[in-house]
Write a protein that holds these residues in place. Structure first.
Motif, PDB file in Angstrom:
ATOM      1  N   VAL A 101       0.021  31.783  -5.239  1.00 58.73           N
ATOM      2  CA  VAL A 101       1.168  32.454  -4.638  1.00 58.73           C
ATOM      3  C   VAL A 101       2.469  32.062  -5.339  1.00 58.73           C
ATOM      4  O   VAL A 101       3.303  32.917  -5.673  1.00 58.73           O
ATOM      5  N   ASN A 102       2.666  30.770  -5.558  1.00 61.04           N
ATOM      6  CA  ASN A 102       3.912  30.333  -6.189  1.00 61.04           C
ATOM      7  C   ASN A 102       4.034  30.825  -7.621  1.00 61.04           C
ATOM      8  O   ASN A 102       5.109  31.261  -8.050  1.00 61.04           O
ATOM      9  N   SER A 103       2.942  30.754  -8.384  1.00 61.57           N
ATOM     10  CA  SER A 103       2.990  31.246  -9.761  1.00 61.57           C
ATOM     11  C   SER A 103       3.317  32.732  -9.778  1.00 61.57           C
ATOM     12  O   SER A 103       4.144  33.196 -10.577  1.00 61.57           O
ATOM     13  N   TYR A 104       2.667  33.480  -8.897  1.00 65.15           N
ATOM     14  CA  TYR A 104       2.869  34.923  -8.851  1.00 65.15           C
ATOM     15  C   TYR A 104       4.325  35.267  -8.534  1.00 65.15           C
ATOM     16  O   TYR A 104       4.972  36.050  -9.255  1.00 65.15           O
ATOM     17  N   TYR A 105       4.869  34.661  -7.471  1.00 61.63           N
ATOM     18  CA  TYR A 105       6.212  35.043  -7.054  1.00 61.63           C
ATOM     19  C   TYR A 105       7.309  34.406  -7.897  1.00 61.63           C
ATOM     20  O   TYR A 105       8.418  34.946  -7.981  1.00 61.63           O
ATOM     21  N   ASP A 106       7.041  33.288  -8.548  1.00 58.95           N
ATOM     22  CA  ASP A 106       7.994  32.797  -9.541  1.00 58.95           C
ATOM     23  C   ASP A 106       8.158  33.821 -10.658  1.00 58.95           C
ATOM     24  O   ASP A 106       9.248  34.015 -11.197  1.00 58.95           O
ATOM     25  N   LEU A 107       7.055  34.477 -11.003  1.00 60.36           N
ATOM     26  CA  LEU A 107       7.069  35.440 -12.107  1.00 60.36           C
ATOM     27  C   LEU A 107       7.638  36.799 -11.715  1.00 60.36           C
ATOM     28  O   LEU A 107       8.345  37.436 -12.499  1.00 60.36           O
ATOM     29  N   VAL A 108       7.333  37.270 -10.499  1.00 60.05           N
ATOM     30  CA  VAL A 108       7.643  38.674 -10.192  1.00 60.05           C
ATOM     31  C   VAL A 108       8.849  38.896  -9.284  1.00 60.05           C
ATOM     32  O   VAL A 108       9.311  40.026  -9.161  1.00 60.05           O
ATOM     33  N   THR A 109       9.365  37.843  -8.632  1.00 61.16           N
ATOM     34  CA  THR A 109      10.422  38.066  -7.642  1.00 61.16           C
ATOM     35  C   THR A 109      11.627  38.814  -8.214  1.00 61.16           C
ATOM     36  O   THR A 109      12.108  39.794  -7.638  1.00 61.16           O
ATOM     37  N   ASP A 110      12.138  38.375  -9.354  1.00 60.58           N
ATOM     38  CA  ASP A 110      13.304  39.053  -9.932  1.00 60.58           C
ATOM     39  C   ASP A 110      12.975  40.475 -10.365  1.00 60.58           C
ATOM     40  O   ASP A 110      13.790  41.389 -10.228  1.00 60.58           O
ATOM     41  N   MET A 111      11.766  40.679 -10.886  1.00 64.12           N
ATOM     42  CA  MET A 111      11.370  42.033 -11.293  1.00 64.12           C
ATOM     43  C   MET A 111      11.265  42.951 -10.078  1.00 64.12           C
ATOM     44  O   MET A 111      11.699  44.104 -10.115  1.00 64.12           O
ATOM     45  N   TYR A 112      10.699  42.440  -8.982  1.00 66.22           N
ATOM     46  CA  TYR A 112      10.615  43.235  -7.760  1.00 66.22           C
ATOM     47  C   TYR A 112      12.014  43.612  -7.271  1.00 66.22           C
ATOM     48  O   TYR A 112      12.276  44.765  -6.904  1.00 66.22           O
ATOM     49  N   LEU A 113      12.895  42.626  -7.227  1.00 61.01           N
ATOM     50  CA  LEU A 113      14.250  42.885  -6.752  1.00 61.01           C
ATOM     51  C   LEU A 113      14.951  43.936  -7.608  1.00 61.01           C
ATOM     52  O   LEU A 113      15.611  44.835  -7.077  1.00 61.01           O
ATOM     53  N   PHE A 114      14.818  43.829  -8.906  1.00 57.00           N
ATOM     54  CA  PHE A 114      15.511  44.738  -9.805  1.00 57.00           C
ATOM     55  C   PHE A 114      14.901  46.141  -9.794  1.00 57.00           C
ATOM     56  O   PHE A 114      15.620  47.144  -9.794  1.00 57.00           O
TER      57      PHE A 114
END
Length: 306
Positions: A101-114
């Protein structure tokens, strides 16, 4: 729903089939239709401003430190190693679900937001509504099942950066505590809450929904939107939610499941399912009946599932 007359009450989980991904997958491959189940509902649209779009363009928010941004290759390698494509297994992902979970959301959070917005979930969309309207309707329908009045305390289980929490807090005039495993999401989400003047109504905290370290029986309701699919043991996860709800409180949510059309012995079906798991940070996938049974085993009374 937690029954107020029992020491080991029950919780209301309603399940509402969320089919947007099933539509996408079904169009590309009608045989391997895969769907999503939800634990509750939809209602009306409110004319709230498109704050998510404004926030993602606020460059000051992008200055928050994501400690893993500079090492995305290592993060991606660690994440992939736990999935079939990297030699991992379901047991590896369940045992290391926090890393997944942490690896996934460290990677994708900014991309999701943008690219998507602050509400990290799908929604059905009608011909006469915008993308933002469909997202808010999806969330408002859910809160309509919670039976909460203004001022009540609500828990968002797996809150991301708090997009749904902020929308629900404004729509229902409630206080929302968002729980997420990922510290970067906590920092980003609380910064957005402050920028929107909602810090007094929405607070994100770092925590594990497999071991919720919050005061028991304090929340008037709880919801989860495409979040508990990350849990390695749904009964344990739902038991933790049950623990922090007041007797008689309602838990509603949307959950990813496969339908009875899924055939694990079909290589094409299995490949699609593995792709969903590796593409969305899931330890595994399961059917609707398993989710319902997990809710009941956690002490909930399941009132609605569809």
């Amino acid at each position: 729903q937690r029954c107020p007359h029992s020491m080991a009450p029950a919780l209301v989980a309603s399940a509402n089939s969320m089919i947007e991904q099933a539509i996408a997958w079904g169009s590309a491959n009608p045989v391997a239709a895969t769907a999503v189940i939800a634990v509750s509902a939809f209602l009306v649209l409110s004319s709230l401003t498109k704050s998510d779009a404004r926030v993602t363009k606020d460059q000051s928010l992008f200055s928050l430190n994501n400690a893993h941004k500079h090492d995305t290759g290592a993060q991606a390698a660690s994440y992939t190693s736990l999935h079939d494509v990297g030699g991992g297994s379901v047991d590896d992902r369940k045992e290391g679900y926090a890393e997944v979970v942490n690896s996934y959301y460290d990677l994708v959070t900014d991309m999701y937001l943008f690219g998507w917005g602050a509400s990290f979930h799908f929604a059905t969309r009608f011909a006469d509504e915008s993308f933002d309207e469909s997202i808010r309707r999806h969330e408002y329908y859910l809160v309509s099942k919670l039976n909460v009045s203004p001022g009540k305390r609500v828990l968002d289980v797996g809150c991301g950066v708090g997009g749904p929490a902020r929308n629900i807090a404004k729509f229902a005039d409630v206080h929302v505590t968002g729980l997420t495993l990922n510290q970067y999401q906590v920092d980003r989400g609380n910064a957005i809450c402050a920028s929107e003047g909602l810090a007094h109504k929405v607070e994100l905290v770092q925590g594990n929904f497999m071991d919720i370290q919050l005061e028991p029986e304090q929340f008037d309701a709880a919801y989860a939107i495409e979040a508990t699919c990350h849990a390695p043991d749904r009964t344990k996860c739902f038991s933790e939610v049950f623990k922090v709800l007041k007797p008689g409180a309602t838990f509603a949510g949307y959950e990813w499941v496969f339908t009875d059309k899924y055939d694990p012995s079909n290589a094409e079906h299995a490949a699609i399912m593995r792709g969903i798991e590796v593409g969305d940070g899931l330890p595994d996938t399961t059917g609707a009946d398993d989710v319902i049974n997990a809710l009941r085993n956690a002490g909930f009374e399941v009132k609605e599932c569809r």
